[in-house]
Design an enzyme around this catalytic site. Sequence first.
Site, mmCIF file in Angstrom:
data_model
loop_
_atom_site.group_PDB
_atom_site.id
_atom_site.type_symbol
_atom_site.label_atom_id
_atom_site.label_comp_id
_atom_site.label_asym_id
_atom_site.label_seq_id
_atom_site.Cartn_x
_atom_site.Cartn_y
_atom_site.Cartn_z
ATOM 1 C CE LYS A 1 -67.072 49.304 -45.667
ATOM 2 N NZ LYS A 1 -66.881 50.420 -44.742
ATOM 3 C CB THR A 2 -64.879 52.632 -51.323
ATOM 4 O OG1 THR A 2 -66.143 52.325 -50.731
ATOM 5 C CG2 THR A 2 -65.086 52.944 -52.789
ATOM 6 C CD GLN B 1 -71.642 52.209 -43.669
ATOM 7 O OE1 GLN B 1 -71.973 53.061 -44.482
ATOM 8 N NE2 GLN B 1 -70.391 51.842 -43.499
ATOM 9 N NE ARG C 1 -72.007 57.958 -44.909
ATOM 10 C CZ ARG C 1 -71.098 56.999 -45.141
ATOM 11 N NH1 ARG C 1 -70.319 57.042 -46.187
ATOM 12 N NH2 ARG C 1 -70.955 55.994 -44.303
HETATM 13 P P1 ATP Z 1 -68.060 53.685 -46.182
HETATM 14 O O1 ATP Z 1 -68.314 52.574 -45.217
HETATM 15 O O2 ATP Z 1 -68.685 54.944 -45.738
HETATM 16 O O3 ATP Z 1 -68.359 53.300 -47.584
HETATM 17 P P2 ATP Z 1 -65.298 53.123 -46.701
HETATM 18 O O4 ATP Z 1 -64.895 52.100 -45.716
HETATM 19 O O5 ATP Z 1 -65.603 52.680 -48.054
HETATM 20 O O6 ATP Z 1 -66.493 53.990 -46.092
HETATM 21 P P3 ATP Z 1 -63.502 54.936 -47.983
HETATM 22 O O7 ATP Z 1 -64.526 55.794 -48.602
HETATM 23 O O8 ATP Z 1 -62.783 53.978 -48.832
HETATM 24 O O9 ATP Z 1 -64.149 54.205 -46.713
HETATM 25 O O10 ATP Z 1 -62.432 55.803 -47.239
HETATM 26 C C1 ATP Z 1 -62.787 56.888 -46.381
HETATM 27 C C2 ATP Z 1 -61.801 58.021 -46.546
HETATM 28 O O11 ATP Z 1 -60.559 57.648 -46.022
HETATM 29 C C3 ATP Z 1 -61.558 58.389 -47.993
HETATM 30 O O12 ATP Z 1 -61.397 59.767 -48.078
HETATM 31 C C4 ATP Z 1 -60.262 57.673 -48.326
HETATM 32 O O13 ATP Z 1 -59.531 58.320 -49.329
HETATM 33 C C5 ATP Z 1 -59.523 57.781 -46.989
HETATM 34 N N1 ATP Z 1 -58.556 56.681 -46.773
HETATM 35 C C6 ATP Z 1 -58.782 55.380 -46.899
HETATM 36 N N2 ATP Z 1 -57.683 54.661 -46.608
HETATM 37 C C7 ATP Z 1 -56.711 55.558 -46.290
HETATM 38 C C8 ATP Z 1 -55.328 55.456 -45.886
HETATM 39 N N3 ATP Z 1 -54.724 54.294 -45.748
HETATM 40 N N4 ATP Z 1 -54.663 56.604 -45.650
HETATM 41 C C9 ATP Z 1 -55.274 57.798 -45.773
HETATM 42 N N5 ATP Z 1 -56.564 57.966 -46.140
HETATM 43 C C10 ATP Z 1 -57.278 56.858 -46.409
HETATM 44 MG MG MG Z 2 -67.328 52.773 -49.189
#
Ligand code: ATP
Ligand code: MG
Length: 667
Positions: free
Chosen positions: A29-30, A245, A602
């Site tokens: 998402k981030t 979350q 995490r």
């Molecule tokens: P949270 O809910 O914990 O905030 P999030 O949904 O924001 O998590 P991110 O932090 O954006 O998730 O991504 C998690 C990990 O996966 C990061 O290391 C990011 O670089 C990696 N990632 C995200 N999308 C991809 C992708 N398409 N291919 C490879 N790695 C990815």
């Molecule tokens: Mg995030």
Amino acid sequence: MAKLNPQQLAAVKTIDRPLLVLAGAGSGKTRVITEKIAYLVQQGTSARNIAAVTFTNKAAREMKERVARLLDDSQSKGLRVSTFHSLGLDILRKEHKTLGYKSAITLFDEQDKLSLLRSLINHGLKDCDIDAVESYNRQIGQWKNAFVTPEQALSNADHETLAAARLYVDFNRSLKAYNAVDFDDLILLPVLLFQQHPEILEKWQNRIRYLLVDEYQDTNITQYQLVRLLAGNLGRFTVVGDDDQSIYAWRGAQPENLSQLQKDYGRLQVIKLEQNYRSAGRILKVANQLIANNPHTFDKKLWSNLGFGEPLRVLSHKNDITEAKQIVSEIIHHKFRHGGSYADYAILYRGNHQSRLFERGLRENNVPYFISGSTSFFAYSEIKDILAYLRLFVNHEDDAAFLRIINTPRREIGPSTLETLGDYANQRHVSLFAACSEFGLQQRLAEKAVQRLQRFCHWVSDTAERIEREDTFAVIDEVIQQINYEQWLQENSKTPASAERKISNVYELIDWLKRIAGNEQGGEKSLAEIISKVLLMDILERNQEQEAGDQVSLMTLHASKGLEFPHVFLIGMEENLLPHQNSIETDNIEEERRLAYVGITRAQKSCTFSYCTHRKRYGEMTECEPSRFLNELPEGDLEWANKKQLDPEVVKERGKASLAHLKNMLA
Ligand code: ATP
Ligand code: MG
């Protein structure tokens, strides 16, 4: 962008309508937010017209770093990536005049708020118990977060809330007189401003043409209002979040804001992400199974293809001292065996107090560590108090210092006196200290009040002079006695132990200042020089956070949101700690479960739980029970160390379960 999956890509490219990305932990998402910022810029939107907001400073910094990897400096110039609160502060600073504030707005922290409230209750003439002050403080915060103004609170008040509502009115009036705002005002005031001044709103809407919000599940009603106002009717926004979350209900967060969006924006597009790119499959399985115990509004799936991974370990310890020792030694050995760096390890806990023994253990073993989001020494209220005294001695114009200590300890200078003083100083454009000796003010106040103010001011200027002429630190020691500070701490601390800790902090501060003074080259430094150096250090210490090197991270579960680490230790997995005692008492287990879920998710490669059978709490050794959440995890994916300490019946059952699991795997 080549590596984004199709759903992520769709989320990045949807810019013609409001978008909600609703997805589980680690699904990117981030990443969508950062890629989208880059995409918007590449599509011709100036970075100046883009704002991204999130909840913690650390998360904002991480996001900035991620963007910096995608855009060069000239492309990202003017981009706003900040917390909700610093965006609010930015708006306030630029629009202070319209709201009737002077330019240098003072920000009141929790401690400042509590002492203002204390002085307002009973007009500062009688002491009032700390629990009551805290409960008023909470209620006022709830109102501010729910977008309820003092007038509304007052007109809706019933028998129970009337006192708090009256206090809310007084509290806000005093803040205004002091040209101060509190943390919640940073959101509330911009919203009020925008509602009352459409032309100013329009200006900001032109400035922020696209808004992105991370961790949207944690927005409260007021923050949602701000998003709606800034995003305008066209809904030029992307928000991303995960209802599982949501961990800030206590600060008014409304996960319902997720469904509210659908009601408010008919054209809202919802995209779900399902692949987790962070954690090994088993970690994800354990996290999913835990959170399945909560009711769900939104259906979400989450899978990972990063391999299944090892079982998650559960360590049991005799007490909290051995817990810290063993985990520190595990980290050292693990790092030695596997190479890698200290930054690969995180120790997560429910409450800040849990970090102390770990800090000591890490320090004793020369392991570099970093406590994120914790109270720095300088943020302790007793340190701020004493520093405020010293600041006022060296600079009588320091209004924030003046306000902090004028009634700490109590000098029977009531809030209405201070309000008159604040208003007067505002009109005359002089400092509070200077205003005290003006005839104009004296005419507006009762004689007693004038005397008390003057007594204080004379004492401040006399002491300041003595500090210059005599042995500086002898005078400072005397000041601590004169103001009866130890007694004040004893009367205003929850436990004798915490009073003692605060007192020793005060002496630690003074010793430390002495050392700085002594270490300076070129002879004795004046107090003013030392203080300015200390204040600068405080800022530097805060900045240091930005350059976390190879260090083990220690932080609360709340602070860990959005972050990831190869190896996570979730410590203190005990009833009354996680879930927290207050939440057990108020039947709020679901939020605690979400916190545990945040913690587990995490982890990238390994997640280790630990609990103690005994722990020192409030100075006493108490018996502890493993957290109920451990029992909710799939038995076959856990590996319990020290099984001996568990009930043999339970162990037998668990044995059967893992045997069955083994058979399943072999089948
Ligand atoms: P949270 O809910 O914990 O905030 P999030 O949904 O924001 O998590 P991110 O932090 O954006 O998730 O991504 C998690 C990990 O996966 C990061 O290391 C990011 O670089 C990696 N990632 C995200 N999308 C991809 C992708 N398409 N291919 C490879 N790695 C990815
Ligand atoms: Mg995030």
